[in-house]
Each structure stands twice: as structure tokens, then as C-alpha cells.
Design an enzyme around this catalytic site. Structure first.
Site, PDB file in Angstrom:
ATOM      1  N   ASP A  43       0.831  -1.200   0.000  1.00  0.00           N
ATOM      2  CA  ASP A  43       0.000   0.000   0.000  1.00  0.00           C
ATOM      3  C   ASP A  43       0.868   1.253   0.000  1.00  0.00           C
ATOM      4  O   ASP A  43       1.935   1.278   0.630  1.00  0.00           O
ATOM      5  CB  ASP A  43      -0.888   0.047   1.241  1.00  0.00           C
ATOM      6  CG  ASP A  43      -2.094  -0.863   1.145  1.00  0.00           C
ATOM      7  OD1 ASP A  43      -2.053  -1.826   0.346  1.00  0.00           O
ATOM      8  OD2 ASP A  43      -3.065  -0.621   1.877  1.00  0.00           O
ATOM      9  N   CYS A  68      -8.474   4.573   1.155  1.00  0.00           N
ATOM     10  CA  CYS A  68      -9.171   4.447   2.438  1.00  0.00           C
ATOM     11  C   CYS A  68      -8.438   5.233   3.516  1.00  0.00           C
ATOM     12  O   CYS A  68      -7.251   5.536   3.384  1.00  0.00           O
ATOM     13  CB  CYS A  68      -9.235   2.984   2.883  1.00  0.00           C
ATOM     14  SG  CYS A  68      -9.966   1.856   1.698  1.00  0.00           S
ATOM     15  N   TYR A 110      -7.838 -14.083   4.106  1.00  0.00           N
ATOM     16  CA  TYR A 110      -6.617 -13.552   4.717  1.00  0.00           C
ATOM     17  C   TYR A 110      -6.795 -13.128   6.168  1.00  0.00           C
ATOM     18  O   TYR A 110      -5.816 -12.784   6.844  1.00  0.00           O
ATOM     19  CB  TYR A 110      -6.107 -12.351   3.909  1.00  0.00           C
ATOM     20  CG  TYR A 110      -7.105 -11.222   3.804  1.00  0.00           C
ATOM     21  CD1 TYR A 110      -7.148 -10.229   4.781  1.00  0.00           C
ATOM     22  CD2 TYR A 110      -8.008 -11.156   2.766  1.00  0.00           C
ATOM     23  CE1 TYR A 110      -8.072  -9.201   4.709  1.00  0.00           C
ATOM     24  CE2 TYR A 110      -8.935 -10.126   2.676  1.00  0.00           C
ATOM     25  CZ  TYR A 110      -8.954  -9.151   3.651  1.00  0.00           C
ATOM     26  OH  TYR A 110      -9.880  -8.145   3.574  1.00  0.00           O
ATOM     27  N   ASN A 121     -18.426  11.469   2.792  1.00  0.00           N
ATOM     28  CA  ASN A 121     -17.986  12.723   2.183  1.00  0.00           C
ATOM     29  C   ASN A 121     -18.066  13.796   3.254  1.00  0.00           C
ATOM     30  O   ASN A 121     -18.964  13.746   4.120  1.00  0.00           O
ATOM     31  CB  ASN A 121     -18.894  13.145   1.026  1.00  0.00           C
ATOM     32  CG  ASN A 121     -18.716  12.295  -0.221  1.00  0.00           C
ATOM     33  OD1 ASN A 121     -17.701  11.633  -0.400  1.00  0.00           O
ATOM     34  ND2 ASN A 121     -19.720  12.329  -1.082  1.00  0.00           N
ATOM     35  N   HIS A 165     -17.538   8.896  -0.710  1.00  0.00           N
ATOM     36  CA  HIS A 165     -16.509   8.343  -1.588  1.00  0.00           C
ATOM     37  C   HIS A 165     -15.183   8.031  -0.893  1.00  0.00           C
ATOM     38  O   HIS A 165     -14.227   7.624  -1.548  1.00  0.00           O
ATOM     39  CB  HIS A 165     -16.244   9.296  -2.750  1.00  0.00           C
ATOM     40  CG  HIS A 165     -17.426   9.447  -3.660  1.00  0.00           C
ATOM     41  ND1 HIS A 165     -18.392  10.408  -3.461  1.00  0.00           N
ATOM     42  CD2 HIS A 165     -17.817   8.735  -4.746  1.00  0.00           C
ATOM     43  CE1 HIS A 165     -19.319  10.304  -4.402  1.00  0.00           C
ATOM     44  NE2 HIS A 165     -19.005   9.294  -5.189  1.00  0.00           N
ATOM     45  N   GLU A 203      -3.952   0.337  -2.059  1.00  0.00           N
ATOM     46  CA  GLU A 203      -3.246  -0.804  -2.621  1.00  0.00           C
ATOM     47  C   GLU A 203      -2.634  -0.479  -3.991  1.00  0.00           C
ATOM     48  O   GLU A 203      -3.248   0.205  -4.804  1.00  0.00           O
ATOM     49  CB  GLU A 203      -4.181  -2.005  -2.791  1.00  0.00           C
ATOM     50  CG  GLU A 203      -4.926  -2.413  -1.537  1.00  0.00           C
ATOM     51  CD  GLU A 203      -6.300  -1.763  -1.429  1.00  0.00           C
ATOM     52  OE1 GLU A 203      -7.127  -2.255  -0.631  1.00  0.00           O
ATOM     53  OE2 GLU A 203      -6.534  -0.747  -2.124  1.00  0.00           O
TER      54      GLU A 203
END
Length: 246
Positions: A43, A68, A110, A121, A165, A203
Site C-alpha cells: 500500500d 481508504c 486472509y 464525504n 466516496h 493498494e
């Protein structure tokens, strides 16, 4: 937060850790690779309060994954941020469809559970998706995290709305003692660096094979762009030592 720095605290010298903390202190991007046994992904990581629209563009174009914001577990609790799975599970009581899709034990390959919380937002955005508007939302998440940890009474809904978002990730209580995902690794580093523990993670994906960018290619990218590359285990080991200094 502990006032010690890695220089006067760690019993061993890890140059990668030192360089990463220096970068985070001045709001620069670094790279974190979790581990081969987890997601096996690298990341791009940067403190939320430092993000500009150029950083969002960088992550969007060069990383390509989901942008994120990981939030400290204490702040998450004070801000009353729920886990998304819990919301869906509660809503599934009146929806058969939600009951079929909500995360269950064994669903993730995982880990035991995801750290997703709300998608938001900031209320001062219009659509919330342009780079400058996402950057505003991200910085404001950093600011409200800092306020909550400083003992100020804040209402998350006064500043944010959902759906939105920017995806929030709620770090596990106990951080790396409980979970060793990108969420917890980045927040642990924030504590070690002494920066507000709200961290942007995204990522890195491969443009040519449809997969996550390999660790080798991610390292090459980091070298070309002068980014510090950290392995998850490096962070775990340094964090254990750092905690011993508290």
C-alpha cells in the site's frame, strides 16, 4: 501518545523504520507490504492530515486500489464509527438480501474480519469524488480524529455524511496485538512517529496482469520514487520494542 522517538527508544537500529518515521513526520508517502500470509499487497501510505489533491491523484493513478482512511481504535470508539459488517448484520433483520451477503466467519481468505466502517464525504464537498474534494474529506477525518483524542467533544455527523466516496477503516483494539493488517500497521506507525493516527492507505495494482503489484515491482517503484518500503514484520518488531518504552 508516547513522546519517545524511535531514536531514543528502540534497542536496535532499523534504518527503514527510522526513515519511514521521518517521512511521516513531514507528511510524505511511504510503502507498506503486509505479509505473504495475508493480502500479500503493498500500500501507499500517508498521514490523513497531510493529504493534498496531488496525493489523491498520485494514489489514484499510480496505485489504483481503494483509497481508504484507517482510524485509531480509541478515536473510532469515541466517534462512534461502526464496522460495516455490523451495520449490514443489523439491517439484515429486515432484509433477506442483506442477510445473504453480510460477512460471515470464513468468508475472508486472509483474516477473520474486515475493518471497513462507513463511506463518507465531508459536508463541504459537492459530489465528493474529485481529487480536491476527496483530499478535503480525508484531511477533515484526520482533524476530527485528532480532536477526539484530545478530549474534545465532537459529533461525526456534524461534518460528514454517508454514503460517500472515502472509505473508513476501523483499526482493531490492541492494534498489532490483535490484527496485523494494513489498517493496524499504518496506525501503529503513526503512534510511533507521533502523528495523528488517521492514515491513508491505497493498494498498488499491476496495470498489466490484473493482479496486485508484486512486492518486487513495488520495491522498484519505491526506489524510483524515493519512497521508504517497509515489511509488515519490521513494523511489528519495532512496535513491540516501542511499546516497551512507554
Amino acid at each position: 501518545m508516547n513522546g519517545n522517538t524511535v531514536y531514543d527508544c528502540l534497542t536496535y537500529r532499523n534504518e527503514n523504520i527510522n526513515l519511514a518515521l521521518e517521512a511521516l513526520l513531514v507528511g510524505k508517502m511511504i510503502q507498506i507490504y503486509d505479509s505473504d500470509s495475508r493480502e500479500g499487497e503493498t500500500d501507499l501510505v500517508i498521514p490523513a492530515k497531510a493529504v493534498t489533491f496531488k496525493d489523491v491523484k498520485w494514489m489514484r493513478k499510480d496505485a489504483g486500489g481503494l483509497i481508504c482512511v484507517a482510524v485509531d481504535p480509541v478515536a473510532s470508539k469515541q466517534l462512534k464509527l461502526p464496522f460495516m459488517a455490523e451495520l449490514v448484520r443489523e439491517a439484515s433483520k429486515t432484509s433477506d438480501v442483506l442477510g445473504e451477503v453480510v460477512e460471515k466467519d470464513g468468508d475472508l481468505k486472509y483474516d477473520s474480519h474486515s475493518s471497513f466502517s462507513l463511506w463518507v464525504n465531508h459536508r463541504n464537498t459537492r459530489t465528493g469524488i474529485p481529487d480536491d474534494e476527496r483530499a478535503l474529506t480525508i484531511r477533515k477525518i484526520g482533524e476530527i480524529t485528532e480532536k477526539s483524542l484530545s478530549g474534545n467533544r465532537v459529533r461525526f455527523g456534524d461534518e460528514f455524511r454517508t454514503p460517500g466516496h472515502v472509505a473508513l477503516l476501523r483499526a482493531a483494539e490492541g492494534l498489532l496485538d490483535k490484527r496485523k493488517g494494513q489498517t493496524e500497521l499504518s496506525i501503529a506507525l503513526a503512534h510511533m512517529a507521533g502523528v495523528t493516527p488517521a492514515m491513508v492507505v491505497c493498494e498498488m495494482l499491476d496495470n498489466y496482469n490484473g493482479k496486485a503489484l508484486s512486492k518486487e515491482k513495488a520495491k522498484e517503484y519505491g526506489k524510483d520514487n524515493r519512497l521508504v518500503f517497509l515489511e509488515g514484520q519490521e513494523i511489528v518488531e519495532a512496535y513491540i520494542t516501542w511499546k516497551g518504552c512507554e
